[in-house]
Design an enzyme around this catalytic site. Structure first.
Site, PDB file in Angstrom:
ATOM      1  N   THR A 110      43.583  -0.809 -66.453  1.00 25.32           N
ATOM      2  CA  THR A 110      44.791  -0.648 -65.641  1.00 25.32           C
ATOM      3  C   THR A 110      44.563   0.395 -64.556  1.00 25.32           C
ATOM      4  O   THR A 110      43.826   1.348 -64.766  1.00 25.32           O
ATOM      5  CB  THR A 110      45.958  -0.222 -66.559  1.00 25.32           C
ATOM      6  OG1 THR A 110      46.183  -1.254 -67.510  1.00 25.32           O
ATOM      7  CG2 THR A 110      47.241   0.017 -65.776  1.00 25.32           C
ATOM      8  N   THR A 117      41.899   1.553 -59.278  1.00 19.24           N
ATOM      9  CA  THR A 117      40.452   1.332 -59.121  1.00 19.24           C
ATOM     10  C   THR A 117      40.051  -0.007 -59.747  1.00 19.24           C
ATOM     11  O   THR A 117      39.283  -0.775 -59.155  1.00 19.24           O
ATOM     12  CB  THR A 117      39.654   2.503 -59.740  1.00 19.24           C
ATOM     13  OG1 THR A 117      40.322   3.728 -59.439  1.00 19.24           O
ATOM     14  CG2 THR A 117      38.244   2.559 -59.179  1.00 19.24           C
ATOM     15  N   ARG A 130      47.427   8.096 -67.214  1.00 21.88           N
ATOM     16  CA  ARG A 130      48.348   8.376 -66.103  1.00 21.88           C
ATOM     17  C   ARG A 130      49.341   7.225 -65.935  1.00 21.88           C
ATOM     18  O   ARG A 130      50.512   7.434 -65.633  1.00 21.88           O
ATOM     19  CB  ARG A 130      47.546   8.585 -64.806  1.00 21.88           C
ATOM     20  CG  ARG A 130      48.388   8.745 -63.546  1.00 21.88           C
ATOM     21  CD  ARG A 130      47.639   8.327 -62.291  1.00 21.88           C
ATOM     22  NE  ARG A 130      47.027   7.028 -62.420  1.00 21.88           N
ATOM     23  CZ  ARG A 130      47.661   5.870 -62.290  1.00 21.88           C
ATOM     24  NH1 ARG A 130      48.959   5.851 -62.049  1.00 21.88           N
ATOM     25  NH2 ARG A 130      47.029   4.719 -62.434  1.00 21.88           N
ATOM     26  N   LYS A 137      37.687  12.458 -60.079  1.00 20.40           N
ATOM     27  CA  LYS A 137      37.907  12.337 -61.528  1.00 20.40           C
ATOM     28  C   LYS A 137      36.834  13.063 -62.354  1.00 20.40           C
ATOM     29  O   LYS A 137      37.007  13.272 -63.545  1.00 20.40           O
ATOM     30  CB  LYS A 137      37.945  10.858 -61.939  1.00 20.40           C
ATOM     31  CG  LYS A 137      38.918   9.994 -61.155  1.00 20.40           C
ATOM     32  CD  LYS A 137      40.336  10.412 -61.386  1.00 20.40           C
ATOM     33  CE  LYS A 137      41.358   9.555 -60.665  1.00 20.40           C
ATOM     34  NZ  LYS A 137      41.428   8.182 -61.095  1.00 20.40           N
ATOM     35  N   GLY A 197      39.720   2.413 -65.642  1.00 22.64           N
ATOM     36  CA  GLY A 197      39.712   3.655 -64.868  1.00 22.64           C
ATOM     37  C   GLY A 197      39.844   4.861 -65.785  1.00 22.64           C
ATOM     38  O   GLY A 197      39.882   4.725 -67.011  1.00 22.64           O
ATOM     39  N   GLU A 249      44.686   0.273 -73.722  1.00 20.67           N
ATOM     40  CA  GLU A 249      43.332   0.517 -73.185  1.00 20.67           C
ATOM     41  C   GLU A 249      42.377   0.956 -74.307  1.00 20.67           C
ATOM     42  O   GLU A 249      41.216   0.558 -74.328  1.00 20.67           O
ATOM     43  CB  GLU A 249      43.388   1.570 -72.083  1.00 20.67           C
ATOM     44  CG  GLU A 249      44.051   1.040 -70.812  1.00 20.67           C
ATOM     45  CD  GLU A 249      44.318   2.106 -69.768  1.00 20.67           C
ATOM     46  OE1 GLU A 249      44.437   1.747 -68.598  1.00 20.67           O
ATOM     47  OE2 GLU A 249      44.420   3.309 -70.125  1.00 20.67           O
TER      48      GLU A 249
END
Ligand code: 5RP
Length: 234
Positions: free
Chosen positions: A34, A37, A105, A130, A91, A112
């Site tokens: 998700t 990116t 986030r 990051k 991501g 995930e």
């Protein structure tokens, strides 16, 4: 003519996402993470499906990613219909030198984590912001609504501050894709990410926190740099 301005950060995300799409081979089942990116990877994947006749199925980690895949025309399959996921592209919000992550986030970290766990390989795509010397947080934590006051009390014992994540264009707390509340925990320090992950995940009512330390052995990180993608890990 369609001229669209793209920021340096978005360009970095695009480079990382497009590079990750190169790892996808015909016949693979792909975990679709998700975020912005991963969205670039999905755009490039769709191009490869169209141009090269690539036959793949995606397993999504959020409603947002399902909507994106449907709009792009990427074929999807349910987690319950696959024996294994060959490769997941996702991501991250923070990545330390040992490839431990903070995610969530977008409040998608519960699904995930499930998809990462079910995958033979995990590719993390990100822009250079990051990368960090050590994980600092905030740590997203999905909890069942009944446990709200209890989990907050237990987190306060760990040294730090905690907030209930608020909705945008919605009054009150964010409700996750799983119908739960999301907290953001700002610890004073994370000296032991794995220990912190276990401690938080053991609090009754916590579904999962956003620290991911258990996938480093199968993780490759792709950072979109100005002069091309940088690969970290195997
Ligand atoms: C969602 C996530 C995202 O993967 C993470 O926040 C990265 O997003 P982006 O690629 O938009 O920076 O963990 O829960």
């Amino acid at each position: 003519m369609n001229i669209t301005a793209i920021s340096t950060q978005d360009l970095a995300k695009k480079k990382a996402g497009y590079k990750a799409a190169e790892y996808i081979k015909d016949g693979m089942t792909i975990g679709l993470g998700t975020g912005s990116t991963v969205a670039y990877m999905m755009t490039r994947l769709k191009e490869r499906i169209t141009d090269e006749g690539l036959s793949v199925f995606g397993v999504t980690t959020s409603i947002q990613t399902t909507m994106r895949a449907v709009n792009l025309g990427i074929p999807l399959i349910g987690l319950e219909q696959v024996e294994k996921i060959d490769l997941t592209v996702d991501g991250a919000d923070q990545i330390d030198p040992e490839l431990r992550l903070i995610k969530g986030r977008g409040a998608a970290h519960v699904r995930e984590r499930i998809i990462a766990d079910a995958s033979a390989r995990l590719i993390i795509v990100a822009d250079p912001s990051k990368i960090c010397p050590h994980l600092t947080g905030p740590i997203p934590i999905e909890i069942i609504p009944f446990s709200l006051s209890h989990v907050i009390c237990r987190l306060m014992e760990l040294d730090g501050t905690v907030t209930v994540r608020e909705g945008v264009k919605k009054d009150g707390p964010v409700i996750s894709d799983n119908g739960n509340i999301v907290l953001d925990f700002f610890p004073d320090d994370i000296p032991d990410p794995s220990g912190m992950e276990t401690t938080i995940n053991m609090i009754p009512g916590v579904v999962s926190c956003g620290i991911f330390t258990e996938f480093t052995d199968k993780t490759t990180v792709i950072i979109g740099e100005q002069d091309g993608p940088r690969i970290i890990g195997s």
